[in-house]
Design a protein around this motif. Sequence first.
Motif, PDB file in Angstrom:
ATOM      1  N   PHE A   1       0.841  -1.197   0.000  1.00 28.06           N
ATOM      2  CA  PHE A   1       0.000   0.000   0.000  1.00 28.06           C
ATOM      3  C   PHE A   1       0.871   1.241   0.000  1.00 28.06           C
ATOM      4  CE2 PHE A   1      -2.473   3.453   1.971  1.00 28.06           C
ATOM      5  CZ  PHE A   1      -3.549   3.463   1.100  1.00 28.06           C
TER       6      PHE A   1
ATOM      7  N   MET B   1       0.167   5.757  -0.494  1.00 24.73           N
ATOM      8  CA  MET B   1      -0.795   6.829  -0.751  1.00 24.73           C
ATOM      9  C   MET B   1      -0.822   7.187  -2.234  1.00 24.73           C
ATOM     10  SD  MET B   1      -2.281   7.417   2.081  1.00 24.73           S
ATOM     11  CE  MET B   1      -3.121   8.959   1.766  1.00 24.73           C
TER      12      MET B   1
ATOM     13  N   ARG C   1      -1.005   5.426  -5.350  1.00 21.88           N
ATOM     14  CA  ARG C   1      -1.321   4.062  -5.770  1.00 21.88           C
ATOM     15  C   ARG C   1      -0.427   3.571  -6.907  1.00 21.88           C
ATOM     16  NH1 ARG C   1      -5.364   0.439  -4.961  1.00 21.88           N
ATOM     17  NH2 ARG C   1      -5.655  -1.088  -6.626  1.00 21.88           N
TER      18      ARG C   1
ATOM     19  N   GLU D   1      -6.797  -1.811  -1.417  1.00 24.23           N
ATOM     20  CA  GLU D   1      -7.657  -0.712  -1.862  1.00 24.23           C
ATOM     21  C   GLU D   1      -7.499   0.518  -0.989  1.00 24.23           C
ATOM     22  OE1 GLU D   1      -9.520  -0.344  -4.561  1.00 24.23           O
ATOM     23  OE2 GLU D   1      -8.668  -2.253  -5.229  1.00 24.23           O
ATOM     24  N   ASP D   2      -7.326   0.310   0.319  1.00 27.39           N
ATOM     25  CA  ASP D   2      -7.139   1.430   1.236  1.00 27.39           C
ATOM     26  C   ASP D   2      -6.273   0.964   2.403  1.00 27.39           C
ATOM     27  OD1 ASP D   2      -8.863   0.028   3.055  1.00 27.39           O
ATOM     28  OD2 ASP D   2     -10.586   0.935   2.057  1.00 27.39           O
ATOM     29  N   GLU D   3      -5.966   1.893   3.303  1.00 31.01           N
ATOM     30  CA  GLU D   3      -5.046   1.583   4.394  1.00 31.01           C
ATOM     31  C   GLU D   3      -5.630   0.543   5.340  1.00 31.01           C
ATOM     32  OE1 GLU D   3      -1.802   4.327   6.617  1.00 31.01           O
ATOM     33  OE2 GLU D   3      -3.897   4.801   7.088  1.00 31.01           O
ATOM     34  N   ARG D   4      -6.924   0.618   5.625  1.00 32.53           N
ATOM     35  CA  ARG D   4      -7.528  -0.359   6.526  1.00 32.53           C
ATOM     36  C   ARG D   4      -7.452  -1.772   5.931  1.00 32.53           C
ATOM     37  NH1 ARG D   4     -10.392  -1.016  11.473  1.00 32.53           N
ATOM     38  NH2 ARG D   4     -10.453  -3.282  11.579  1.00 32.53           N
ATOM     39  N   ALA D   5      -7.747  -1.894   4.649  1.00 30.91           N
ATOM     40  CA  ALA D   5      -7.659  -3.199   3.998  1.00 30.91           C
ATOM     41  C   ALA D   5      -6.225  -3.712   4.014  1.00 30.91           C
ATOM     42  CB  ALA D   5      -8.175  -3.106   2.569  1.00 30.91           C
TER      43      ALA D   5
ATOM     44  N   SER E   1       1.466   5.198  11.829  1.00 35.90           N
ATOM     45  CA  SER E   1       1.393   3.930  11.108  1.00 35.90           C
ATOM     46  C   SER E   1       1.777   2.755  12.000  1.00 35.90           C
ATOM     47  CB  SER E   1       2.300   3.964   9.875  1.00 35.90           C
ATOM     48  OG  SER E   1       1.879   4.942   8.958  1.00 35.90           O
TER      49      SER E   1
END
Length: 237
Positions: free
Chosen positions: A77, A79, A81, A98-102, A125
Amino acid sequence: MQIPPRLKKIIKPFAEQVGFYWPVYREKRALQKARMGVAVRLRARPGRLAILGCGAMGSTIARSVHHLPGWSVGPLFDMMREAAERLSRSFPGSAVAEDERAFFDAARTADVLAIATTADTHLSSTLRAMELGVRTILLEKPVATSLADADAVIEAADRTGARVAVDHTRRWLPSGEGLRRLVGGVLGPPRAIHFVYGRAGFAMIGTHLFDLARWLIGSDIAVLRAELDADAGVNKR
């Protein structure tokens, strides 16, 4: 045998090139042997590496996987992409979250999470990773941008049981290990260490030197004296 002045003038540029490149070549060969040794020790321990931050340093960490048999790059991941997607193309089997949580959800299943973002995001982080269940983290240096933030990382690791290693590579270079053997077995305990380095930035190289000094001597620094040059030029890093 005395070298004639005219001949000395002709061969001097070549001698300077050899003098520059020969130590670099020797260090490269020694590092290759060290990697082979690490690969042998880890041969029976395959694993997956998750990477947060896919820029220059994240890409360098990812390439180290090539030297570890059985290891692979897993979730990625960034920022930006496109940086993550570019790195993913070099490592079949990796996937861009797809995003930071994922990403953090996927990172829990990896063996090691490498955090290679900019220093101002290291604290947030690292804390988030530990809170979400990541238990083995390789954190790029510097740990944080303040001592208080660095202490917060240590406290969170103690509280959650996570293991956090800082990427101070000088400890693993063959030249560093050789110098430590000299200090320990030949030269004796040093009383002072003097470093001179170029425009790499205090946080970029200075943090390595602090760690190297503590590692070589085997204790914390008691007295520090530093001089900053007058160069006020902007460093993009």
